[in-house]
Write a protein that holds these residues in place. Structure first.
Motif, PDB file in Angstrom:
ATOM      1  N   LEU A  27       0.825  -1.141   0.237  1.00 43.75           N
ATOM      2  CA  LEU A  27       0.182  -0.051   0.280  1.00 43.75           C
ATOM      3  C   LEU A  27       0.992   1.326  -0.125  1.00 43.75           C
ATOM      4  O   LEU A  27       2.029   1.189   0.962  1.00 43.75           O
ATOM      5  N   ASP A  28       0.439   2.287  -0.744  1.00 42.88           N
ATOM      6  CA  ASP A  28       1.449   3.637  -0.507  1.00 42.88           C
ATOM      7  C   ASP A  28       0.004   4.563   0.185  1.00 42.88           C
ATOM      8  O   ASP A  28      -0.891   4.525  -0.560  1.00 42.88           O
ATOM      9  N   PHE A  29       0.357   4.421   1.184  1.00 42.43           N
ATOM     10  CA  PHE A  29      -0.698   5.297   2.354  1.00 42.43           C
ATOM     11  C   PHE A  29      -1.082   6.602   2.119  1.00 42.43           C
ATOM     12  O   PHE A  29      -2.502   7.248   3.033  1.00 42.43           O
TER      13      PHE A  29
ATOM     14  N   ALA B 131      -1.083   7.569  -1.629  1.00 45.37           N
ATOM     15  CA  ALA B 131      -1.842   7.950  -2.386  1.00 45.37           C
ATOM     16  C   ALA B 131      -3.372   7.543  -2.192  1.00 45.37           C
ATOM     17  O   ALA B 131      -4.461   7.936  -2.651  1.00 45.37           O
ATOM     18  N   LEU B 132      -3.105   6.608  -1.013  1.00 45.34           N
ATOM     19  CA  LEU B 132      -4.787   6.111  -0.550  1.00 45.34           C
ATOM     20  C   LEU B 132      -4.958   7.028   0.505  1.00 45.34           C
ATOM     21  O   LEU B 132      -6.219   7.287   0.233  1.00 45.34           O
TER      22      LEU B 132
ATOM     23  N   LEU C 286      -5.493   7.761  -8.048  1.00 42.56           N
ATOM     24  CA  LEU C 286      -5.171   7.785  -6.646  1.00 42.56           C
ATOM     25  C   LEU C 286      -5.647   6.504  -5.830  1.00 42.56           C
ATOM     26  O   LEU C 286      -4.399   6.006  -5.345  1.00 42.56           O
TER      27      LEU C 286
ATOM     28  N   SER D 145      -2.378   3.944  -5.331  1.00 43.74           N
ATOM     29  CA  SER D 145      -2.209   3.286  -3.540  1.00 43.74           C
ATOM     30  C   SER D 145      -1.896   2.059  -3.829  1.00 43.74           C
ATOM     31  O   SER D 145      -1.551   1.647  -2.557  1.00 43.74           O
TER      32      SER D 145
END
Length: 467
Positions: free
Chosen positions: A197-199, A201-202, A236, A240
């Motif tokens: 996970l890319d927090f 972007a999330l 986004l 993520s």
């Protein structure tokens, strides 16, 4: 989608739909059937293109990259179809689910029991069949979710092609199964096929969804507001690490699907009416065009039935779906003391359960996610999905054809409108005004018959008179 009537206190399983639900089903079927035919044509075109002398051009188009690399969106055409266009498909699925939960039959827990249990069993049993076959043969368990999905558009296209009538209650059952099926497919994709996970972007996607929700609650209108915002949220979500189609589902679930007193349609219903043709007529067929193009040969077909992963997919779709949905329906009826509608028989339920074994759009998507990085196995699993869906379609079509005369009579009874008021007579049997209208119609017909009889008798006397 509308759910059929189920029962806990003596009500009928798969009984006649209410008139509003019948009309909603009819409208949904028209769009889904047309979309299914386009989907079928796209799949055939993909197979022909990928197995002809133009195979290299198919691969070059599918793998051609475009998009802003600085935004992490330098994707191939195939990925744009799977991650972008399918977000539209899942957006519509989100609206359908929201409508069922707040305004449809799934709002009533008693009515929701049958389609939910049938759909859960229809996903669990195929996954179990795949796991058993794959484990026994020493294959990978990564594809356990591939045979769990049902493609309602493809199933309806099969019905349209083979010309089989089907009562509205069975069609609604199939449609509702697909909605619940989509819900759990979404959860499977989100939970089991999310990488690192890319927090940041999330977090951005979550903020975007919150803005989307606030704008809806404030009554802000205008596609020029929501479409750009939806694209930002989608981008986004893609970056993520969560599958981008989840953004479509989330936005669909946020739409209001209950009507105010001054509204003919809720905002959700209105937007679904606008977007469904785009989903069924463009997004899903294009996804099929760039996903179904796998090499088909004698060796490839033999491989489908000998490799444990692909055999598990075929048996999961053909056997697992039919046994799971039929078993879930029967158990629900058995333990809720419900009775099957007297117009139907349990073989009808099994035939529809077999039709649900047509898993195409979401099955292909999950196959790509499950075996990402192994292009050979991905293509073989796609071939297995196509083969399993074909076998399920032939089996279901044969079973439904056997009962087609009975189905045609049921459909004719459901559509009969002798008083020409736009409402099928079967829905007016308890209306005193209807019986008065019908008595008047019958009296006028009888008077017409008497007049014709008198004219005929008079003509006969003239002919028999003296020359």
């Amino acid at each position: 989608m509308p759910a059929p009537t189920t029962a806990t206190n003596g009500r009928k399983v798969l009984g006649r739909l209410s008139l509003p639900e019948r009309n909603f089903v009819a409208e949904a079927l028209r769009t889904e059937t047309l979309g299914g035919v386009l989907l079928l044509l796209a799949a055939i075109a993909a197979l022909v293109w990928a197995n002809s002398g133009l195979k290299e051009s198919y691969e070059s188009v599918r793998d051609f990259h475009l998009g802003p690399a600085s935004l992490g969106l330098d994707l191939s055409i195939g990925h744009w179809a799977a991650d972008g266009l399918l977000a539209v498909f899942f957006f519509v699925a989100g609206i359908e689910l929201k409508r069922e939960l707040v305004a449809g039959d799934l709002k009533d827990p008693r009515a929701a029991v049958l389609p939910v249990v049938a759909a859960l069993c229809g996903m669990a049993v195929p996954a179990l069949v795949y796991a058993l076959v794959s484990a026994t043969g020493g294959g990978s368990l990564a594809g356990w979710a591939v045979p769990t999905a049902t493609d309602i558009a493809f199933a309806l296209a099969v019905l349209a092609v083979i010309g089989t009538s089907l009562p509205n209650s069975l069609r609604a059952f199939l449609l509702t199964l697909a909605v619940v099926d989509d819900l759990f497919a979404i959860l499977i994709i989100a939970v089991f096929f999310t990488d690192d996970l890319d927090f940041a972007a999330l977090g951005g996607a979550v903020v975007g969804l919150a803005v989307f929700w606030l704008l809806l609650r404030k009554g802000v209108r205008g596609w020029y507001v929501y479409v750009p915002l939806a694209l930002v949220i989608w981008g986004l979500m893609y970056n993520s690490g969560i599958h981008a189609t989840i953004a479509g589902v989330a936005m669909g679930l946020m739409l209001r699907c209950t009507r105010h007193e001054d509204e003919a349609h809720s905002p959700g219903e209105h937007i679904e009416h606008l977007v469904r043709p785009l989903s069924a007529g463009l997004a899903v067929p294009l996804f099929a065009l760039f996903s179904a193009g796998v090499a088909v040969s004698g060796d490839a077909i033999e491989e489908v039935f000998t490799r444990p992963e692909t055999l598990g997919v075929v048996l999961g779709l053909v056997v697992g779906k039919a046994v799971g949905i039929f078993g879930g329906t029967w158990l629900t009826a058995r333990f809720t003391r419900a009775e099957l509608s007297e117009e139907l028989a349990w073989p009808d339920v099994f035939a529809v359960a077999s039709l649900a074994g047509i898993g195409f759009t979401v099955s292909l998507l999950i196959g790509e996610l499950a075996f990402e990085g192994d292009q050979v196995l991905t293509d073989e699993v796609k071939a297995a999905v196509l083969m399993g869906s074909l076998i399920a379609a032939v089996l279901a079509g044969t079973l439904l054809k056997i009962r087609n005369v009975k189905y045609r009579k049921l459909c004719e009874a459901e559509e009969l409108d002798e008083d020409l008021d736009g409402i099928p007579d079967i829905y007016e049997q308890d209306n005193p005004e209807y019986h008065l209208r019908m008595a008047d119609i019958y009296e006028r017909k009888a008077a017409e018959h008497r007049r014709l009889a008198e004219v005929t008798a008079g003509a006969s006397e003239e002919n028999d008179g003296p020359a």
